[in-house]
Design a protein around this motif. Structure first.
Motif, PDB file in Angstrom:
ATOM      1  N   TYR A  35       3.778   5.883   1.519  1.00  0.00           N
ATOM      2  CA  TYR A  35       3.993   7.248   1.017  1.00  0.00           C
ATOM      3  C   TYR A  35       2.695   8.058   1.067  1.00  0.00           C
ATOM      4  O   TYR A  35       2.708   9.243   1.428  1.00  0.00           O
ATOM      5  CB  TYR A  35       4.517   7.207  -0.419  1.00  0.00           C
ATOM      6  CG  TYR A  35       4.778   8.575  -0.998  1.00  0.00           C
ATOM      7  CD1 TYR A  35       5.947   9.262  -0.697  1.00  0.00           C
ATOM      8  CD2 TYR A  35       3.835   9.190  -1.830  1.00  0.00           C
ATOM      9  CE1 TYR A  35       6.185  10.535  -1.211  1.00  0.00           C
ATOM     10  CE2 TYR A  35       4.065  10.450  -2.340  1.00  0.00           C
ATOM     11  CZ  TYR A  35       5.238  11.130  -2.029  1.00  0.00           C
ATOM     12  OH  TYR A  35       5.457  12.390  -2.530  1.00  0.00           O
ATOM     13  N   SER A  81      10.825   0.866  -5.148  1.00  0.00           N
ATOM     14  CA  SER A  81      10.166   0.824  -3.844  1.00  0.00           C
ATOM     15  C   SER A  81      11.039   1.461  -2.770  1.00  0.00           C
ATOM     16  O   SER A  81      10.545   2.202  -1.909  1.00  0.00           O
ATOM     17  CB  SER A  81       9.849  -0.626  -3.453  1.00  0.00           C
ATOM     18  OG  SER A  81       9.037  -1.244  -4.419  1.00  0.00           O
ATOM     19  N   LEU A 132      11.120  -3.001  -9.726  1.00  0.00           N
ATOM     20  CA  LEU A 132      10.222  -2.424  -8.723  1.00  0.00           C
ATOM     21  C   LEU A 132      10.887  -2.330  -7.353  1.00  0.00           C
ATOM     22  O   LEU A 132      10.467  -1.529  -6.511  1.00  0.00           O
ATOM     23  CB  LEU A 132       8.938  -3.260  -8.604  1.00  0.00           C
ATOM     24  CG  LEU A 132       7.997  -3.262  -9.810  1.00  0.00           C
ATOM     25  CD1 LEU A 132       6.807  -4.169  -9.538  1.00  0.00           C
ATOM     26  CD2 LEU A 132       7.527  -1.853 -10.122  1.00  0.00           C
ATOM     27  N   ILE A 133      11.903  -3.154  -7.116  1.00  0.00           N
ATOM     28  CA  ILE A 133      12.548  -3.163  -5.794  1.00  0.00           C
ATOM     29  C   ILE A 133      13.302  -1.869  -5.525  1.00  0.00           C
ATOM     30  O   ILE A 133      13.059  -1.205  -4.504  1.00  0.00           O
ATOM     31  CB  ILE A 133      13.443  -4.404  -5.650  1.00  0.00           C
ATOM     32  CG1 ILE A 133      12.571  -5.674  -5.698  1.00  0.00           C
ATOM     33  CG2 ILE A 133      14.247  -4.343  -4.349  1.00  0.00           C
ATOM     34  CD1 ILE A 133      13.350  -6.968  -5.643  1.00  0.00           C
ATOM     35  N   VAL A 185      10.822   5.180  -3.151  1.00  0.00           N
ATOM     36  CA  VAL A 185       9.542   5.686  -2.642  1.00  0.00           C
ATOM     37  C   VAL A 185       9.545   5.699  -1.115  1.00  0.00           C
ATOM     38  O   VAL A 185       9.056   6.648  -0.488  1.00  0.00           O
ATOM     39  CB  VAL A 185       8.368   4.830  -3.175  1.00  0.00           C
ATOM     40  CG1 VAL A 185       7.054   5.236  -2.505  1.00  0.00           C
ATOM     41  CG2 VAL A 185       8.245   4.967  -4.690  1.00  0.00           C
ATOM     42  N   LEU A 186      10.108   4.662  -0.502  1.00  0.00           N
ATOM     43  CA  LEU A 186      10.160   4.600   0.960  1.00  0.00           C
ATOM     44  C   LEU A 186      11.039   5.712   1.529  1.00  0.00           C
ATOM     45  O   LEU A 186      10.690   6.334   2.550  1.00  0.00           O
ATOM     46  CB  LEU A 186      10.688   3.236   1.415  1.00  0.00           C
ATOM     47  CG  LEU A 186       9.708   2.065   1.281  1.00  0.00           C
ATOM     48  CD1 LEU A 186      10.400   0.757   1.598  1.00  0.00           C
ATOM     49  CD2 LEU A 186       8.491   2.264   2.178  1.00  0.00           C
ATOM     50  N   SER A 206      -0.444  -6.438   1.225  1.00  0.00           N
ATOM     51  CA  SER A 206      -0.308  -5.105   1.826  1.00  0.00           C
ATOM     52  C   SER A 206      -1.364  -4.845   2.889  1.00  0.00           C
ATOM     53  O   SER A 206      -1.212  -3.937   3.710  1.00  0.00           O
ATOM     54  CB  SER A 206      -0.387  -4.027   0.740  1.00  0.00           C
ATOM     55  OG  SER A 206      -1.667  -4.002   0.137  1.00  0.00           O
ATOM     56  N   SER A 212       5.072   0.249  -0.267  1.00  0.00           N
ATOM     57  CA  SER A 212       5.806   1.517  -0.292  1.00  0.00           C
ATOM     58  C   SER A 212       4.901   2.664  -0.740  1.00  0.00           C
ATOM     59  O   SER A 212       4.947   3.764  -0.164  1.00  0.00           O
ATOM     60  CB  SER A 212       7.027   1.413  -1.206  1.00  0.00           C
ATOM     61  OG  SER A 212       6.653   1.256  -2.571  1.00  0.00           O
ATOM     62  N   VAL A 213       4.063   2.413  -1.741  1.00  0.00           N
ATOM     63  CA  VAL A 213       3.100   3.429  -2.179  1.00  0.00           C
ATOM     64  C   VAL A 213       2.097   3.712  -1.059  1.00  0.00           C
ATOM     65  O   VAL A 213       1.727   4.881  -0.811  1.00  0.00           O
ATOM     66  CB  VAL A 213       2.370   2.971  -3.457  1.00  0.00           C
ATOM     67  CG1 VAL A 213       1.214   3.914  -3.796  1.00  0.00           C
ATOM     68  CG2 VAL A 213       3.345   2.895  -4.628  1.00  0.00           C
ATOM     69  N   ILE A 254      -0.510   2.201  -8.637  1.00  0.00           N
ATOM     70  CA  ILE A 254      -0.372   0.749  -8.558  1.00  0.00           C
ATOM     71  C   ILE A 254      -0.962   0.041  -9.778  1.00  0.00           C
ATOM     72  O   ILE A 254      -0.344  -0.875 -10.338  1.00  0.00           O
ATOM     73  CB  ILE A 254      -1.035   0.224  -7.263  1.00  0.00           C
ATOM     74  CG1 ILE A 254      -0.254   0.726  -6.054  1.00  0.00           C
ATOM     75  CG2 ILE A 254      -1.112  -1.302  -7.269  1.00  0.00           C
ATOM     76  CD1 ILE A 254      -0.897   0.396  -4.734  1.00  0.00           C
ATOM     77  N   MET A 277       6.453  -5.315  -2.129  1.00  0.00           N
ATOM     78  CA  MET A 277       7.260  -4.162  -1.715  1.00  0.00           C
ATOM     79  C   MET A 277       6.740  -2.878  -2.325  1.00  0.00           C
ATOM     80  O   MET A 277       6.630  -1.839  -1.643  1.00  0.00           O
ATOM     81  CB  MET A 277       8.725  -4.376  -2.126  1.00  0.00           C
ATOM     82  CG  MET A 277       9.514  -5.285  -1.229  1.00  0.00           C
ATOM     83  SD  MET A 277      11.284  -5.271  -1.678  1.00  0.00           S
ATOM     84  CE  MET A 277      11.726  -3.553  -1.358  1.00  0.00           C
ATOM     85  N   TYR A 278       6.426  -2.922  -3.606  1.00  0.00           N
ATOM     86  CA  TYR A 278       5.990  -1.704  -4.283  1.00  0.00           C
ATOM     87  C   TYR A 278       4.655  -1.212  -3.736  1.00  0.00           C
ATOM     88  O   TYR A 278       4.494  -0.014  -3.456  1.00  0.00           O
ATOM     89  CB  TYR A 278       5.882  -1.960  -5.787  1.00  0.00           C
ATOM     90  CG  TYR A 278       5.400  -0.746  -6.554  1.00  0.00           C
ATOM     91  CD1 TYR A 278       6.227   0.366  -6.715  1.00  0.00           C
ATOM     92  CD2 TYR A 278       4.120  -0.696  -7.092  1.00  0.00           C
ATOM     93  CE1 TYR A 278       5.790   1.493  -7.398  1.00  0.00           C
ATOM     94  CE2 TYR A 278       3.675   0.429  -7.773  1.00  0.00           C
ATOM     95  CZ  TYR A 278       4.508   1.518  -7.916  1.00  0.00           C
ATOM     96  OH  TYR A 278       4.065   2.636  -8.587  1.00  0.00           O
TER      97      TYR A 278
END
Length: 464
Positions: free
Chosen positions: A397, A448, A444-445, A451-452, A320, A393-394, A420, A389-390
């Protein structure tokens, strides 16, 4: 010289407090201390299988890795002196007008950053850990622990600083040398004993203080840093740089992406900035290689954990950081005259991030092959993709396009860790129960994606 240093310290505080307010920035160390205290209190659960010496081992190597992740100062010499970062024009960028040498200015810049890391991370981390230790009636020396953890942090920072300076001076020629170093270490670590890790000088100094070891610790920090500063490239280019127009060529090759024009811009910005590919090497690949080298030995302190699962999770989280590179110098005001919204820019950054994820994916595949776990390849790749991805995305956000600064807000950082931390720990411990439970990471996908979507709605309301 001290006046310049003091002014830079004030400048750093004012820059961050202008984003979050004095209270928001000041509370950041409190959040770090709280997290560290929870880590210390977890010894209630793990105290039966992990000794205090093994805890100290883990703490010192954790700080060593943290230092290595921020040690790429060698790539920043000319960029710090010549370029405006976002909308902040700092003292260091006035180097041409100040009657002081560029190396003196940059030396103050580095010392200022190290001092801030001490008070933002190392000191609160130590305070929090000691608070938990006091509650559990564990005996540690606070001042000695603070000193040795800081030395571990600075050791990782200075060694990567030296490597990045070598790269900045020799360019691609140095990559062969730099990549040979971990290969040599990998061969050396094949038959290494677990107790050899206790020979990390700062840890040795904590366990058995002596003047000789202290001198060794200081030498590991000062010698590479001084050599790096001597050979630091802070010279100004006397001629204009000319680049071939590659925009159309890159856009056509990425035509299958919906945001190929933006991705081409990201690539050109990234490749033409100071450091270029070196940013991938020194802020991602070098720390990942260090994790791969030391993780098998460190996890011997926690029997039962799957090394490859932990590595895939760690790489997914570290990946990330590549999103940070994409947005670090790119603000929405640059696009304000175009018929675009903030969510459009975020989607373009996500496309670029997805393409950059090829690098950590290759690392994970190589690690799986090296570990002789070809049958587990699908599980490990799925875990990496889901975690990556997760986490991103966090990050989007909570921070949008201001990742670098926003995470220094106490509230944002606390939310980031709480969102996380439990998830990645759950993935690791599920694998400990049964390796095939790693497949649960597929959940989680869609999370994610949700969240996105909320991130785009949230960021779409921003006034820019």
């Amino acid at each position: 010289m001290f006046e310049l240093f003091k002014s830079m310290m004030k400048e750093e505080w004012r820059m961050h407090s202008s984003f979050f307010g004095d209270r928001g920035f000041a509370l950041f160390p409190v959040v770090v201390a709280s997290i560290s205290m929870l880590l210390s209190l977890s010894m209630i659960i793990f105290g039966r299988i992990i000794s205090q010496a093994e805890v100290l081992l883990g703490l010192h190597y954790l700080l060593l890795f943290m230092g290595s992740m921020v040690g790429g100062f060698g790539l920043l010499g000319r960029e710090v002196m010549n370029r405006r970062f976002g909308q902040a024009s700092l003292l260091a960028y006035s180097s041409r007008t100040l009657p002081i040498s560029e190396r003196v200015i940059f030396s103050n810049f580095i010392v200022k950053d190290v001092i801030y890391y001490l008070f933002l991370y190392v000191l609160p981390f130590t305070v929090g850990f000691m608070a938990g230790a006091v509650i559990l009636d564990l005996q540690y020396s606070f001042f000695m622990l603070l000193t040795t953890l800081f030395l571990s942090f600075c050791t990782g920072l200075s060694l990567v600083f030296l490597l990045s300076t070598i790269y900045a001076n020799l360019g691609k020629k140095a990559l062969f040398l730099i990549f040979m170093i971990p290969i040599v270490f990998l061969i050396f670590f094949q038959g290494i004993r677990f107790d050899i890790l206790y020979e990390l000088p700062p840890l040795v100094f904590y366990l058995a203080p002596s003047l000789d070891i202290l001198i060794t610790c200081l030498a590991l920090v000062l010698v590479p840093s001084i050599v790096s500063l001597i050979f630091l490239r802070v010279d100004y280019s006397q001629s204009q740089k000319h680049y071939k127009n590659q925009f159309r060529e890159i856009t056509e090759s990425l035509g299958f992406y919906g945001y190929s024009h933006f991705m081409a811009k990201d690539y050109l910005d990234f490749s033409r900035s100071e450091g270029g590919a070196g940013k991938i090497v020194f802020s991602f690949l070098v720390p990942v290689l260090l994790v791969w080298l030391f993780l098998p030995q460190l996890l011997k302190a926690v029997p039962g954990l799957d090394i490859l699962v932990v590595f895939a999770v760690v790489v997914g989280m570290m990946a990330s950081s590549m999103y940070n590179w994409l947005v670090e110098f790119d603000m929405f005001s640059s696009y304000a005259f175009l018929p675009l919204t903030v969510p459009d820019v975020l989607r373009s950054k996500l496309n670029s991030y997805s393409l950059l994820n090829v690098f950590p994916l290759i690392v994970v595949v190589i690690a799986t092959v090296y570990a002789g776990r070809m049958n587990d390849m699908v599980h490990i790749i799925l875990l990496f993709i889901a975690v990556s991805m997760y986490v991103v995305s966090v990050t989007i956000y909570l921070t949008g396009l201001n990742t670098t600064f926003s995470l220094y807000s106490a509230g944002t950082f606390a939310s980031y860790v709480l969102a996380i931390g439990p998830v990645v720990l759950a993935m690791i411990f599920l694998a400990q129960l049964n390796f095939h439970l790693v497949l649960a990471s597929v959940l989680l996908i869609p999370l994610s994606v949700l969240v996105l979507k909320r991130s785009f709605v949230k960021c779409g309301r921003w006034e820019v």
